[in-house]
Enzyme design. Structure first.
Site, PDB file in Angstrom:
ATOM      1  CE  LYS B  96      -2.980   2.666   2.972  1.00 34.13           C
ATOM      2  NZ  LYS B  96      -3.493   2.804   4.323  1.00 34.13           N
ATOM      3  CB  ALA B 183      -8.156   7.451   5.731  1.00 33.10           C
ATOM      4  N   GLY B 184     -10.854   7.561   7.565  1.00 34.51           N
ATOM      5  CA  GLY B 184     -12.031   8.376   7.844  1.00 34.51           C
ATOM      6  C   GLY B 184     -13.220   7.589   8.373  1.00 34.51           C
ATOM      7  CG  ASN B 205      -5.407   1.007  12.121  1.00 35.41           C
ATOM      8  OD1 ASN B 205      -5.636   0.371  13.145  1.00 35.41           O
ATOM      9  ND2 ASN B 205      -4.212   1.471  11.867  1.00 35.41           N
TER      10      ASN B 205
END
Ligand code: SF4
Lengths: 367, 258
Positions: B96, B183-184, B205
């Site tokens: 990634k 993300a977010g 995460n």
């Protein structure tokens, strides 16, 4: 433009009047904002905000969790020389102090490194006093090269260097620069730095910026709390960090909030800074700069350090000796100040785990 | 069966998870298990092969795909070096790309990400680039050989949900690669939302790692992703922008007079 221009803007600022005017309603409004400005930051440092420490702590805790998770990076400082040409009123290495001076030979550095590496630590911070003769740049670079064999991240906390010298350090493998202004107030700075090259306020003030320009990955700054009224110093430290972060977004900026500790030498004009004050400072900082690194040294007592873990601290030292050769030698040089938390790396690791946090030993590597 | 295909591999689970920010590495195996994930990302900079107990890889089973990430990279060159190092360390071919040169918001640098993707895909990596959702950049990532595209829903760690929804929807419509929202995402309902929109997968995460019960939260995310995907496949009833009157203006056309 350098940070001095920012400092000058606040030189005649009427802090007392500002603090007088801060209201509870305003603090509540600030705590509801997503992003706060520098005046909001100052308001959170005000005496008025002391009644909102719990609310601030909740917010700071949530922000820290989001951005750093439940992790604390561990590192240890390694003193390789305590020769110093400066006369800083508050420091045990002061040239006037009759202490045992020592600098480590390459073999001793290696032995010290092996002994620290055995504890599992991967991040190390090299310290010296200011003595371009006893511990010149070339000596520090040689030390870094030895340490690179044992550690993934090597930082330096040595006397201010030029940008070119920082570039040489980066080239040798240094990724972390710690340099404390000690005191932002120019007059007090002049008074406590009695003589020596450190007297040059401007050269010191611009040091972190030279480190950023030289492409250090991490730059750690801060004021030595106790030399001036803490709220002003806390504010200037935050402004300095904010200035650097805005100008050098690719550098990780951190702050340490060290308090003056007992040491060889005498300095009695200390402004009192309570535990509560330190907490307020850290909380305000976290709310002002959610991604800021916050480093906590062993100057603070064990139980106090433990309580600060969930409040936004991201890095802690462990297994510390401030003596030159303190990790491996019987022939040690004297320490810079008395440490307050003597716990070993293993003990620190277990404490962090027991608090529900993960101790991180390696967070960087040279590539 | 509804499988997600990336880099020639078929995946049943559409939940990818991250391993940073957990209170202890020891909890990671249980989180992986309860999430039923098949792809787990870890920061190469935190991998310590020498210290067994500190080595994150010891906690991630070989049954899942390892997705090392290049966090810490400030430019394409550093990302490429970290990726190669990860492969040399035995982390496999997936990577990634994370290139971040802004420590205030931790936003990705799309241009450098495209450069790194190009180099690494030529070297045979299965490249999953993390990016700001921008259509042109996503197209360039496709050209550069990305195996999927990972737009952010909101800045890393903010748990603010899919703030970039309109832009991600455009990527889902226009880009012919799996779109993985990264993300977010702060809540299972937001993961479900991403899946309902047609995202191929989500990476979570912070929301799992920082909850009070990461193992159960991982389970909740797993269920939410399945729910959202099932809804997407069942074709949600179309939402209409304007109301349709019960006596339509053109109803007379059907009244048989013409
Ligand atoms: S504070 Fe630093 S410069 Fe000043 S006397 Fe101590 S070691 Fe020397």
């Amino acid at each position: 433009m350098g940070f001095y221009d920012v400092y000058i803007n606040f030189k005649d600022f009427d802090y007392d009047a500002f603090f007088e005017n801060v209201t509870s309603t305003e603090i509540k409004r600030i705590l509801n904002k997503n992003k706060i400005n520098i005046y909001d930051f100052l308001a959170l440092l005000s005496p008025k905000a002391e009644s909102f420490l719990e609310e601030m702590a909740q917010k700071a805790h949530a922000l820290s969790l989001q951005h750093f998770g439940k992790t604390i990076l561990l590192f240890t400082p390694m003193y390789i020389g305590n020769f110093c040409v400066n006369r800083c009123a508050y420091c045990g290495f002061n040239v006037d102090n009759n202490i045992k001076r020592k600098k480590l030979s390459p073999e001793e550095i290696e032995r010290e490194a092996i002994s620290i590496a055995k504890t599992g630590l991967k991040h190390i911070l090299v310290l010296t006093g200011e003595s371009p003769n006893a511990t010149p740049v070339s000596y520090i670079i040689d030390a870094v090269k030895i340490l690179k064999k044992y550690f993934d991240s090597v930082g330096i906390e040595v006397y201010p260097l030029t940008q070119e010298d920082y570039e040489r350090m980066v080239e040798a493998g240094v990724d972390n620069l710690a340099v404390y202004q000690e005191v932002y107030d120019e007059k007090i700075y002049d008074r406590v730095h009695i003589s020596g090259p450190k007297k040059d306020y401007h050269f010191r003030l611009d040091t972190p910026e030279r480190g950023c320009k030289a492409k250090m990955r991490n730059v750690n700054i801060g004021a030595l709390l106790g030399l001036n009224e803490w709220r002003r110093e806390a504010f200037m430290s935050g402004l300095h960090a904010n200035y650097l972060q805005n100008k050098y977004p690719d550098v990780c900026i951190s702050i340490s909030p060290p308090r003056i500790r007992p040491h060889a030498g005498c300095f009695d004009e200390v402004h009192n800074v309570s535990d509560k004050n330190i907490v307020q400072y850290l909380l305000a900082l976290r709310i002002f700069m959610p991604y800021l690194g916050i480093t906590l040294s062993t100057r603070e007592r064990a139980s106090f350090r433990d309580h600060l873990i969930p409040l936004g601290v991201t890095k802690m030292s462990a297994g510390v000796s401030t003596e030159v050769g303190g990790h491996s030698s019987n022939d040690k040089g004297e320490g810079q100040f008395e440490i307050s938390d003597n716990r070993s790396v293993e003990e620190m690791k277990n404490v962090i785990l027991s608090k529900g946090y993960q101790p991180v030993f390696k967070d960087w590597m040279q590539i | 069966m509804d499988l997600l295909k990336i880099g020639g591999i078929e995946l049943k689970s559409r939940l990818f998870i991250g391993t940073g920010k957990f209170p202890s590495k020891k909890i990671i195996p249980d989180v992986i298990k309860s999430s039923e994930t098949q792809v787990v990302t870890m920061a190469v900079r935190r991998v310590d092969l020498e210290a067994k107990e500190e080595n994150i890889l010891e906690y991630i089973s070989k049954d899942v795909i390892w997705l090392p990430n290049t966090s810490g990279a400030r430019n394409a060159e550093e990302a490429v070096r970290i990726a190669r190092l990860a492969r040399a360390m035995g982390c496999g071919d997936w990577v990634k790309i994370e290139v971040i040169s802004d420590h205030k918001y931790l936003l990705p640098d799309n241009q450098e990400t495209i450069k790194a993707t190009e180099i690494l895909s030529k070297e045979g990596f299965v490249v999953l680039p993390y990016m700001s959702p921008d259509l042109m950049s996503a197209k360039r990532l496709v050209d550069a050989g990305a195996a999927a595209v990972m737009p952010l829903g909101a800045p890393i760690g903010t748990n603010r949900g899919i703030r970039t929804k309109e832009l991600i929807e455009i990527l889902i419509d226009e880009i012919d690669l799996p779109i993985i929202v990264d993300a977010g995402i702060g809540k299972p309902s937001e993961a479900a939302e991403a899946m309902e929109m047609g995202a191929a997968a989500v990476l979570v995460n912070t929301a799992i790692a920082t909850s009070d019960d990461p193992v159960n939260m991982a389970k909740a995310f797993s269920l939410a992703v399945i729910a959202g995907r099932t809804a997407y496949l069942s074709k949600l009833g179309a939402t209409k922008k304007c109301a349709i009157a019960s006596s339509p203006l053109t109803g007379f056309l059907n009244e048989g007079e013409f």
